[in-house]
Design a protein around this motif. Structure first.
Motif, PDB file in Angstrom:
ATOM      1  N   GLU B 125       0.837  -1.197   0.000  1.00 48.91           N
ATOM      2  CA  GLU B 125       0.000   0.000   0.000  1.00 48.91           C
ATOM      3  C   GLU B 125       0.881   1.260   0.000  1.00 48.91           C
ATOM      4  OE1 GLU B 125      -3.144   1.595   3.230  1.00 48.91           O
ATOM      5  OE2 GLU B 125      -3.096  -0.593   2.974  1.00 48.91           O
ATOM      6  N   LEU B 126       1.902   1.262   0.846  1.00 54.21           N
ATOM      7  CA  LEU B 126       2.807   2.417   0.892  1.00 54.21           C
ATOM      8  C   LEU B 126       3.524   2.607  -0.443  1.00 54.21           C
ATOM      9  CD1 LEU B 126       4.495   2.296   4.412  1.00 54.21           C
ATOM     10  CD2 LEU B 126       3.227   4.202   3.409  1.00 54.21           C
ATOM     11  N   ARG B 127       4.016   1.489  -1.015  1.00 50.32           N
ATOM     12  CA  ARG B 127       4.727   1.600  -2.296  1.00 50.32           C
ATOM     13  C   ARG B 127       3.819   2.123  -3.395  1.00 50.32           C
ATOM     14  NH1 ARG B 127       7.693  -3.311  -0.787  1.00 50.32           N
ATOM     15  NH2 ARG B 127       6.046  -4.510  -1.756  1.00 50.32           N
ATOM     16  N   ALA B 128       2.558   1.651  -3.406  1.00 47.09           N
ATOM     17  CA  ALA B 128       1.619   2.115  -4.429  1.00 47.09           C
ATOM     18  C   ALA B 128       1.380   3.623  -4.271  1.00 47.09           C
ATOM     19  CB  ALA B 128       0.308   1.339  -4.330  1.00 47.09           C
ATOM     20  N   ALA B 129       1.247   4.080  -3.025  1.00 42.97           N
ATOM     21  CA  ALA B 129       1.027   5.514  -2.786  1.00 42.97           C
ATOM     22  C   ALA B 129       2.249   6.317  -3.235  1.00 42.97           C
ATOM     23  CB  ALA B 129       0.731   5.754  -1.310  1.00 42.97           C
ATOM     24  N   PHE B 130       3.449   5.825  -2.890  1.00 40.63           N
ATOM     25  CA  PHE B 130       4.677   6.535  -3.291  1.00 40.63           C
ATOM     26  C   PHE B 130       4.782   6.588  -4.820  1.00 40.63           C
ATOM     27  CE2 PHE B 130       7.287   5.282   0.768  1.00 40.63           C
ATOM     28  CZ  PHE B 130       6.480   6.102   1.537  1.00 40.63           C
ATOM     29  N   ALA B 131       4.527   5.446  -5.472  1.00 38.94           N
ATOM     30  CA  ALA B 131       4.674   5.388  -6.939  1.00 38.94           C
ATOM     31  C   ALA B 131       3.697   6.359  -7.598  1.00 38.94           C
ATOM     32  CB  ALA B 131       4.447   3.962  -7.440  1.00 38.94           C
ATOM     33  N   SER B 132       2.504   6.467  -7.029  1.00 39.19           N
ATOM     34  CA  SER B 132       1.526   7.365  -7.645  1.00 39.19           C
ATOM     35  C   SER B 132       1.955   8.830  -7.450  1.00 39.19           C
ATOM     36  CB  SER B 132       0.134   7.032  -7.107  1.00 39.19           C
ATOM     37  OG  SER B 132      -0.486   8.147  -6.567  1.00 39.19           O
ATOM     38  N   LEU B 133       2.585   9.127  -6.323  1.00 40.27           N
ATOM     39  CA  LEU B 133       3.119  10.484  -6.135  1.00 40.27           C
ATOM     40  C   LEU B 133       4.266  10.770  -7.111  1.00 40.27           C
ATOM     41  CD1 LEU B 133       3.131  10.689  -2.217  1.00 40.27           C
ATOM     42  CD2 LEU B 133       1.570  11.853  -3.797  1.00 40.27           C
ATOM     43  N   VAL B 134       5.083   9.749  -7.383  1.00 42.50           N
ATOM     44  CA  VAL B 134       6.173   9.937  -8.350  1.00 42.50           C
ATOM     45  C   VAL B 134       5.578  10.223  -9.736  1.00 42.50           C
ATOM     46  CG1 VAL B 134       8.097   8.826  -9.569  1.00 42.50           C
ATOM     47  CG2 VAL B 134       7.865   8.539  -7.082  1.00 42.50           C
ATOM     48  N   ARG B 135       4.535   9.472 -10.096  1.00 45.27           N
ATOM     49  CA  ARG B 135       3.914   9.699 -11.415  1.00 45.27           C
ATOM     50  C   ARG B 135       3.358  11.118 -11.519  1.00 45.27           C
ATOM     51  NH1 ARG B 135       2.393   4.298 -10.520  1.00 45.27           N
ATOM     52  NH2 ARG B 135       3.696   2.963 -11.838  1.00 45.27           N
ATOM     53  N   ARG B 136       2.713  11.587 -10.452  1.00 51.20           N
ATOM     54  CA  ARG B 136       2.181  12.954 -10.486  1.00 51.20           C
ATOM     55  C   ARG B 136       3.325  13.965 -10.621  1.00 51.20           C
ATOM     56  NH1 ARG B 136      -0.966  15.220  -5.353  1.00 51.20           N
ATOM     57  NH2 ARG B 136       1.186  15.517  -4.672  1.00 51.20           N
ATOM     58  N   ALA B 137       4.415  13.741  -9.872  1.00 54.82           N
ATOM     59  CA  ALA B 137       5.549  14.671  -9.948  1.00 54.82           C
ATOM     60  C   ALA B 137       6.176  14.655 -11.342  1.00 54.82           C
ATOM     61  CB  ALA B 137       6.598  14.319  -8.876  1.00 54.82           C
ATOM     62  N   GLN B 138       6.103  13.498 -12.011  1.00 50.95           N
ATOM     63  CA  GLN B 138       6.589  13.446 -13.401  1.00 50.95           C
ATOM     64  C   GLN B 138       5.664  14.241 -14.312  1.00 50.95           C
ATOM     65  OE1 GLN B 138       6.923   9.095 -13.702  1.00 50.95           O
ATOM     66  NE2 GLN B 138       9.148   9.316 -13.868  1.00 50.95           N
ATOM     67  N   ALA B 139       4.353  14.076 -14.121  1.00 50.11           N
ATOM     68  CA  ALA B 139       3.386  14.811 -14.943  1.00 50.11           C
ATOM     69  C   ALA B 139       3.551  16.313 -14.743  1.00 50.11           C
ATOM     70  CB  ALA B 139       1.964  14.381 -14.594  1.00 50.11           C
ATOM     71  N   GLU B 140       3.932  16.704 -13.515  1.00 45.43           N
ATOM     72  CA  GLU B 140       4.108  18.125 -13.213  1.00 45.43           C
ATOM     73  C   GLU B 140       5.540  18.595 -13.475  1.00 45.43           C
ATOM     74  OE1 GLU B 140       2.828  18.363  -9.169  1.00 45.43           O
ATOM     75  OE2 GLU B 140       0.687  18.238  -9.673  1.00 45.43           O
ATOM     76  N   ALA B 141       6.373  17.691 -14.023  1.00 41.72           N
ATOM     77  CA  ALA B 141       7.756  18.009 -14.394  1.00 41.72           C
ATOM     78  C   ALA B 141       8.641  18.344 -13.194  1.00 41.72           C
ATOM     79  CB  ALA B 141       7.804  19.137 -15.427  1.00 41.72           C
ATOM     80  N   GLU B 142       8.230  17.886 -11.983  1.00 40.74           N
ATOM     81  CA  GLU B 142       9.154  18.070 -10.853  1.00 40.74           C
ATOM     82  C   GLU B 142      10.304  17.073 -10.946  1.00 40.74           C
ATOM     83  OE1 GLU B 142       7.732  17.436  -6.763  1.00 40.74           O
ATOM     84  OE2 GLU B 142       9.842  17.213  -6.190  1.00 40.74           O
TER      85      GLU B 142
END
Lengths: 203, 203
Positions: B125-142
């Motif tokens: 569950e934690l890994r899935a949450a982290f991975a989804s935050l990474v994807r959002r940060a990629q979409a936002e170009a962070e």
């Protein structure tokens, strides 16, 4: 700690119990059964549980050794870190047993000053070795000068410890572990470019 | 698992023993002493050690919660990962107690299918949450599109687990831990540029 042959035999039997059922499964009674000896023989060899624990820790440190991996940091530091991880992670029965035995003492380390100091010293030795390999790889231009050798060494060890623990209860196939390790080692040894994100470019 | 008030009281007392002396210090006798009750009262509440262990695990999961850290991944994913690490790592007495209680069940996880599955599910569950935050940060170009969200999530969690374990027997000052975490998070979220080192440039 000098152990008699009998003490060493009991310590090894206790380590087998640890690999099978965890440290909490080690009692004088279960140990006598595992070693095929009487309870009295165990109690004679080890007047206290504490002494048994220290003997087990001594045997583990005596018999555990890093696997032969060729020259440290070769052919490249990246390849060697990945090979090291795959070699020590609990990906089959013998590596799993070794990991569970080591983890039992890591679990005792916060509560036993002697074990805690020994485990911390062993970590520090590994981190120093890793950091020195990073410095050499920087000198040889395999990895950029911008990464911090000590922080990188610290991260590699913490990452290995966390991964090893996780794989004991949530197994992953060796090939998938190798791929993940490769990605992580690449990220850690690439490093962020100093100032790239946080600081204005120098004039 | 529904616990009676008495069972919950004993489970909490047992968790205090774990934080003080480790899981091996928990016996029906030491628990009776810690709770100020009779041995018979403990044995009546928990017919087996296994049931006590499950009750402790249930209480830990009920009462443990991630600290309030504001919106996940904000203001930036880098800052949030560093803040998360510093907030959960055992850098003072309450965080140390929480870490030691959690670690006791991680230590049981390889030997107890029910606990092992619960710990593995919580990791996932934690890994899935982290991975989804990474994807959002990629979409936002962070963070660059070249990093692997799942491998990064896996590394962040493994790194936190290894660090947390190490800090229970080899303490480091909070500021130094924060600096190290910052360097590692920067390295993981920068990532290696795909193909930069391993492949010839495309034509």
């Amino acid at each position: 700690m000098d152990l008699s042959p009998r003490q060493a035999e009991f310590a090894d039997a206790a380590l087998r119990l640890v690999a099978r059922d965890g440290l909490s499964a080690v009692t004088f009674r279960s140990l006598a059964a595992e070693a095929g000896m009487s309870l009295g023989a165990v109690q004679k060899a080890f007047p206290s549980k504490e002494q048994l624990l220290r003997a087990m820790f001594g045997r583990l440190r005596e018999t555990a050794s890093l696997p032969a991996l060729g020259e440290p940091g070769r052919p490249t530091l990246r390849d060697w870190f990945v090979a090291l991880m795959v070699t020590v992670l609990p990906l089959d029965a013998p590596r799993r047993a070794a990991e569970l035995q080591g983890a039992a003492f890591v679990e005792r380390a916060p509560f036993d000053a002697e074990i805690g100091m020994a485990v911390a010293a062993s970590d520090q030795e590994l981190r120093a070795a890793f950091a020195s390999l990073v410095r050499r790889a920087q000198a040889e231009a395999e990895v950029p000068a911008s990464i911090d050798p000590d922080a990188t060494a610290w991260a590699v060890l913490a990452f290995m410890q966390g991964m090893a623990s996780q794989l004991t209860y949530d197994p992953v196939a060796e090939e998938a572990v190798r791929d993940q390790c490769r990605l992580i080692v690449d990220a850690l040894l690439h490093g962020s470019q100093a100032g790239e994100h946080d600081e204005p470019a120098s004039p």
